[in-house]
Scaffold this active site. Structure first.
Site, short mmCIF file in Angstrom:
data_model
loop_
_atom_site.label_atom_id
_atom_site.label_comp_id
_atom_site.label_asym_id
_atom_site.label_seq_id
_atom_site.Cartn_x
_atom_site.Cartn_y
_atom_site.Cartn_z
NE ARG A 15 -0.61 0.34 4.96
CZ ARG A 15 -1.26 0.34 6.12
NH1 ARG A 15 -2.57 0.20 6.13
NH2 ARG A 15 -0.60 0.45 7.25
N GLY A 40 8.94 -1.89 2.75
CA GLY A 40 8.24 -1.75 4.03
C GLY A 40 8.92 -0.77 4.97
CB CYS A 81 12.77 -3.14 7.60
SG CYS A 81 14.51 -3.53 7.90
CE LYS A 84 20.12 -0.48 13.12
NZ LYS A 84 18.84 0.20 13.15
N GLY A 118 10.75 4.90 26.71
CA GLY A 118 10.96 3.51 26.28
C GLY A 118 12.42 3.25 25.97
CD GLU A 162 11.83 0.22 29.96
OE1 GLU A 162 10.82 -0.46 30.29
OE2 GLU A 162 12.05 0.56 28.78
CB ALA A 208 10.70 4.41 21.44
N GLY A 222 6.80 0.51 21.99
CA GLY A 222 6.33 -0.76 21.42
C GLY A 222 5.59 -0.58 20.11
CG HIS A 281 46.38 -12.58 17.55
ND1 HIS A 281 45.85 -12.03 18.70
CD2 HIS A 281 47.62 -12.03 17.39
CE1 HIS A 281 46.74 -11.19 19.21
NE2 HIS A 281 47.81 -11.17 18.44
#
Length: 464
Positions: free
Chosen positions: A36, A41, A43, A52, A180, A203, A268, A270, A443
């Site tokens: 739609r 979407g 993300c 990010k 949150g 929180e 934020a 949920g 290493h």
């Protein structure tokens, strides 16, 4: 308009839906996907990816301020919020157009519009040009979720922001309240705090990042406070008084209510599943607390109707949605895939420091009746971490003391969102401590800490 028939119709083109469609097409199914708003979407467009990009800008900004530590010079360090946001939107746009390309490449029929399922095997789509009728024996619901609004704390796009508002911020908050402390709240708190906002996180649970292991949560809490954040666990925002240039928050903690002024609030708290308008109730699909109830194979109980991703059960993560999409497409094509196991899905938070985990926390393992061996290794004992100037962090592993099964792994520190996959592979392969101890790690790398944490669980740690 004549009805168009397919083998499988996917409703929603997020990371669950578009991946389901591609896998179905790869297996020879005739697939349609209905979206739609935008391909990829939430993300790709308003979640995982653009955040990010913004956090990367904040990370570089943070490192520029530390230039002297590395023998470098950087003067008059500043940022351009508009340019940061523009870069973030450009990254999102590039990936969204990439999804459209993948649809064409895999010969998937794309229908842009609002879908409903009037009957089993039928999908009606309201498009700009009218109504399209589609039919398929298998329908995959992948409509995702949206931010939850609490009464009185609703986002208004001005002083009280949703995650979408924060992603297109036109001004830099001076005094910020984040309600949150899950991954979304902590990531935005980390971003704006790094750029200089005076940041407070509230929180309701007894600690931040409440789904994480207690030790990791406590470590992150200390790091955020070192960076200047104010963290208020066991607290809740009861009311927001909105003014022209400020918001007065009524913060309740320990039975007392304190009023504090902020110029910006990010909510934020949920998510809510996007179930409205699909006709699920009439279809007989069970919805609980806004999410569709399914079995381990994402079947809804109504023949031929599946639900994946954020619309269905937790964890609400893009990579979980994608794997569910693959699983459902393979079942539709007559294959017999393994179910996606929630306990083997990694979770990542891209704050500074990063947090990553998979499997059971130490507390959960004990509650489940396991006798456990727990290993820990600090970043300060790792050569690569010290060379990078990232000596704050830790890796924790939890094993069943009797069988050696890796029950869980939990990390906080630089690049742990990349490191966690080693333990995820280990759990998928049902690796025990013996195989992990005998694995040779290169290493100097941060990954050596993963080895040392395992060794520590069995009293064999070398470098600390």
């Amino acid at each position: 308009m004549a009805e168009k028939s397919f083998d499988m119709i996917v409703i929603g083109a997020g990371p669950g839906g578009y991946v389901a469609a591609i896998r179905g097409a790869q297996l020879g199914l005739k697939v349609a996907i209905v979206e739609r708003e935008h391909m990829g979407g939430i993300c790709l467009n308003w979640g995982c990816i653009p955040t990010k990009a913004m956090l990367r800008s904040a990370e570089v900004f943070h490192l520029m301020h530390r230039a002297k530590e590395f023998g470098l010079k950087a003067e008059k360090i500043d940022f351009d919020l508009k340019a940061v946001i523009e870069r973030s939107r450009k990254v999102a746009g590039q990936l969204s157009s990439g999804v459209s390309h993948l649809m064409k490449k895999n010969k998937i029929t794309v229908v842009m519009g609002e879908a409903s399922v009037p009957a089993k095997g039928k999908v009606t789509v309201k498009t700009d040009k009218g109504t399209e009728e589609l039919a398929a024996k298998h329908i995959v619901l992948a409509t995702g979720a949206r931010a939850r609004d609490l009464p009185g704390l609703e986002a208004d796009g001005d002083r009280v922001w949703s995650y979408k508002d924060a992603l297109r911020a036109e001004r830099m908050p001076k005094k910020l309240l984040v309600i949150g402390s899950g991954a979304i709240g902590i990531e935005f708190a980390s971003f704006f705090n790094t750029l200089g906002a005076e940041t407070t996180v509230v929180e309701v649970m007894d600690r931040i990042l409440p789904v994480e292991d207690g030790e990791i949560s406590a470590f992150a809490h200390k790091q955020f406070e070192k960076q200047g954040m104010t963290i208020k666990p066991k607290a809740s925002v009861k009311q927001l008084d909105r003014g022209k240039d400020k918001v007065t928050a009524h913060i309740e903690a320990g039975g007392k209510t304190d009023k504090q002024d902020f110029d910006t609030v990010i909510s934020a708290v949920g998510i809510v599943g996007n179930t409205e308008g699909l006709g699920l109730e009439a279809l007989g699909v069970t919805v609980e607390k806004s999410h569709v109830v399914t079995d381990e194979y994402c079947r809804t109980g109504v023949e031929g109707v599946y639900a994946i991703g954020d619309l269905a059960a937790a964890p609400w993560l893009a990579h979980k949605a994608s794997h569910e999409g693959v699983m459902v497409a393979e079942m539709v094509a007559g294959k017999h895939p393994h179910p996606v196991r929630p306990e083997s899905i990694p979770g990542c938070t891209y704050s500074h420091p990063q947090i990553a985990s998979v499997g059971l926390t130490e507390a959960q393992a004990k509650e489940a009746g396991h006798k456990v061996n727990v290993g820990r290794f600090p970043f300060v004992g790792n050569g690569k971490a010290i060379a990078m100037g990232e000596s704050e962090g830790m890796i924790k592993t939890v094993f069943d003391a009797d069988t050696g099964e890796l029950l869980g792994a939990h990390m906080v520190g630089a690049e742990v969102t990349e490191l966690i996959q080693g333990y995820v592979v280990g759990r998928t392969l049902e690796t025990t401590e013996a195989e992990l101890m005998e694995t040779v790690f290169p290493h100097p790398t941060l990954s050596e800490m993963m080895h040392e944490s395992v060794l520590d669980a069995y009293g064999r740690v070398v470098h600390y």
